[in-house]
Design a protein around this motif. Sequence first.
Motif, PDB file in Angstrom:
ATOM      1  N   ASP A   1       0.324  17.394  56.889  1.00 25.39           N
ATOM      2  CA  ASP A   1      -0.188  15.966  57.589  1.00 25.39           C
ATOM      3  C   ASP A   1      -1.795  15.613  57.498  1.00 25.39           C
ATOM      4  O   ASP A   1      -2.360  15.098  58.102  1.00 25.39           O
ATOM      5  CB  ASP A   1       0.119  15.969  59.254  1.00 25.39           C
ATOM      6  CG  ASP A   1       1.585  16.545  59.577  1.00 25.39           C
ATOM      7  OD1 ASP A   1       2.411  15.916  58.793  1.00 25.39           O
ATOM      8  OD2 ASP A   1       1.728  16.793  60.501  1.00 25.39           O
ATOM      9  N   GLN A   2      -2.165  16.079  56.152  1.00 22.86           N
ATOM     10  CA  GLN A   2      -3.679  15.974  56.050  1.00 22.86           C
ATOM     11  C   GLN A   2      -4.169  14.592  55.876  1.00 22.86           C
ATOM     12  O   GLN A   2      -5.267  14.335  56.358  1.00 22.86           O
ATOM     13  CB  GLN A   2      -3.998  16.877  54.588  1.00 22.86           C
ATOM     14  CG  GLN A   2      -4.107  18.216  54.734  1.00 22.86           C
ATOM     15  CD  GLN A   2      -4.826  18.862  53.802  1.00 22.86           C
ATOM     16  OE1 GLN A   2      -6.091  18.816  53.695  1.00 22.86           O
ATOM     17  NE2 GLN A   2      -4.032  19.589  52.847  1.00 22.86           N
ATOM     18  N   PRO A   3      -3.453  13.575  55.389  1.00 31.72           N
ATOM     19  CA  PRO A   3      -3.637  12.204  55.409  1.00 31.72           C
ATOM     20  C   PRO A   3      -4.097  11.539  56.859  1.00 31.72           C
ATOM     21  O   PRO A   3      -4.930  10.832  56.919  1.00 31.72           O
ATOM     22  CB  PRO A   3      -2.872  11.632  54.616  1.00 31.72           C
ATOM     23  CG  PRO A   3      -2.219  12.440  53.677  1.00 31.72           C
ATOM     24  CD  PRO A   3      -2.129  13.871  54.726  1.00 31.72           C
TER      25      PRO A   3
ATOM     26  N   GLY B   1     -12.761  24.573  51.973  1.00 38.28           N
ATOM     27  CA  GLY B   1     -12.074  24.743  50.711  1.00 38.28           C
ATOM     28  C   GLY B   1     -11.077  23.256  51.040  1.00 38.28           C
ATOM     29  O   GLY B   1      -9.968  23.636  50.036  1.00 38.28           O
ATOM     30  N   ARG B   2     -10.695  22.400  51.675  1.00 35.38           N
ATOM     31  CA  ARG B   2      -9.967  21.204  51.907  1.00 35.38           C
ATOM     32  C   ARG B   2     -10.536  20.071  52.450  1.00 35.38           C
ATOM     33  O   ARG B   2     -11.880  19.988  52.383  1.00 35.38           O
ATOM     34  CB  ARG B   2      -8.748  21.825  52.518  1.00 35.38           C
ATOM     35  CG  ARG B   2      -8.821  22.293  54.065  1.00 35.38           C
ATOM     36  CD  ARG B   2      -7.688  22.977  54.543  1.00 35.38           C
ATOM     37  NE  ARG B   2      -7.889  23.352  55.968  1.00 35.38           N
ATOM     38  CZ  ARG B   2      -7.510  22.512  57.124  1.00 35.38           C
ATOM     39  NH1 ARG B   2      -6.785  21.434  56.772  1.00 35.38           N
ATOM     40  NH2 ARG B   2      -7.668  22.733  58.253  1.00 35.38           N
ATOM     41  N   ALA B   3      -9.897  19.069  52.897  1.00 32.29           N
ATOM     42  CA  ALA B   3     -10.383  17.778  53.125  1.00 32.29           C
ATOM     43  C   ALA B   3     -11.532  17.297  52.436  1.00 32.29           C
ATOM     44  O   ALA B   3     -12.591  17.474  52.924  1.00 32.29           O
ATOM     45  CB  ALA B   3     -10.794  18.194  54.842  1.00 32.29           C
ATOM     46  N   PRO B   4     -11.524  17.020  51.234  1.00 31.05           N
ATOM     47  CA  PRO B   4     -12.617  16.386  50.340  1.00 31.05           C
ATOM     48  C   PRO B   4     -13.162  15.337  51.090  1.00 31.05           C
ATOM     49  O   PRO B   4     -14.428  14.891  50.541  1.00 31.05           O
ATOM     50  CB  PRO B   4     -11.644  15.904  48.904  1.00 31.05           C
ATOM     51  CG  PRO B   4     -10.424  15.836  49.379  1.00 31.05           C
ATOM     52  CD  PRO B   4     -10.009  16.706  50.524  1.00 31.05           C
TER      53      PRO B   4
ATOM     54  N   ARG C   1      -8.461  19.732  44.668  1.00 30.84           N
ATOM     55  CA  ARG C   1      -7.590  20.473  43.792  1.00 30.84           C
ATOM     56  C   ARG C   1      -6.815  21.307  44.808  1.00 30.84           C
ATOM     57  O   ARG C   1      -5.525  21.833  44.458  1.00 30.84           O
ATOM     58  CB  ARG C   1      -8.296  21.492  42.901  1.00 30.84           C
ATOM     59  CG  ARG C   1      -8.730  20.774  41.616  1.00 30.84           C
ATOM     60  CD  ARG C   1      -9.148  21.412  40.302  1.00 30.84           C
ATOM     61  NE  ARG C   1     -10.225  22.664  40.737  1.00 30.84           N
ATOM     62  CZ  ARG C   1     -11.498  22.261  40.394  1.00 30.84           C
ATOM     63  NH1 ARG C   1     -11.808  21.242  40.110  1.00 30.84           N
ATOM     64  NH2 ARG C   1     -12.254  23.374  40.834  1.00 30.84           N
ATOM     65  N   ALA C   2      -7.125  21.791  46.012  1.00 31.10           N
ATOM     66  CA  ALA C   2      -6.444  22.178  47.121  1.00 31.10           C
ATOM     67  C   ALA C   2      -5.387  21.369  47.728  1.00 31.10           C
ATOM     68  O   ALA C   2      -4.602  21.698  48.421  1.00 31.10           O
ATOM     69  CB  ALA C   2      -7.323  23.049  47.903  1.00 31.10           C
ATOM     70  N   VAL C   3      -5.537  20.141  47.415  1.00 34.69           N
ATOM     71  CA  VAL C   3      -4.569  19.258  48.091  1.00 34.69           C
ATOM     72  C   VAL C   3      -3.054  19.363  47.687  1.00 34.69           C
ATOM     73  O   VAL C   3      -2.812  19.466  46.496  1.00 34.69           O
ATOM     74  CB  VAL C   3      -5.107  17.720  47.753  1.00 34.69           C
ATOM     75  CG1 VAL C   3      -4.181  16.744  48.463  1.00 34.69           C
ATOM     76  CG2 VAL C   3      -6.428  17.191  48.515  1.00 34.69           C
TER      77      VAL C   3
END
Length: 237
Positions: free
Chosen positions: A130-132, A188-191, A235-237
């Motif tokens: 659910d990152q977005p 390392g995530r959530a750009p 790139r981790a997305v």
Amino acid sequence: MPASRTIVAALCLLLSLAFAASPFFVEGFAGFDPNQFPVPQNNPPVQPAGYAFAIWGVIYGWLILGLTWGLFKAPKDGQWHDMRKPLCASLAVGAAWLAVAVASPMWASVLIWIMLLSALAALFVAPVSDQPWAAWPVGLYAGWLSAASCVSLGLLAAGYGWLDETTAALAFVGLAIVIGGFVQGALGRAPTYGIAVIWALVAVVVANYETTPIVAYVAGGGALALIFPTLKAFRAV
């Protein structure tokens, strides 16, 4: 326990709405008044160009949308709950921040660091899925706060005569770069976190490239350096 998680989810959404509504209750705030400081801060080099503050519209809207989605789709999820608890603290302080800033830059600086630290705590435990709706809006919020909290210290340092304006700008723009690089690399995530810091640094370049070029060079170099961990996070997305 599940019921309490739903209550926290609803509270977090309500606090995001209060946070977004706070500018309507503090009319005319467009940054600290230069005369709020013993040494008036007219166009201080640590401060980004004015257009950059438009990012708040995106932050408010995305947080509200994400927390609304989470309330209906993941009201009892453990990872969402872990994120919501520190985020509630950050948003509660944020809802009062403008009123405090009108009265006291010193206390406003204390509060914005509390907002930042609690937002970072929320970001690091944000759901991997659910990152977005979760990590990305919180990342944008925390990234902008990382820059804004350093700007607040730069304004205090120059405004109270502890450092001259250029030295204060170099010191605290540098601090924003260090914090931004460390957080985005460790996360390392959530750009969106890195994007927000880069946005702020580019606005510092715009504000200074003619008047204080050394600050513009440092901010521009930091923005370029932050591209790499931000792309890695993509790139981790």
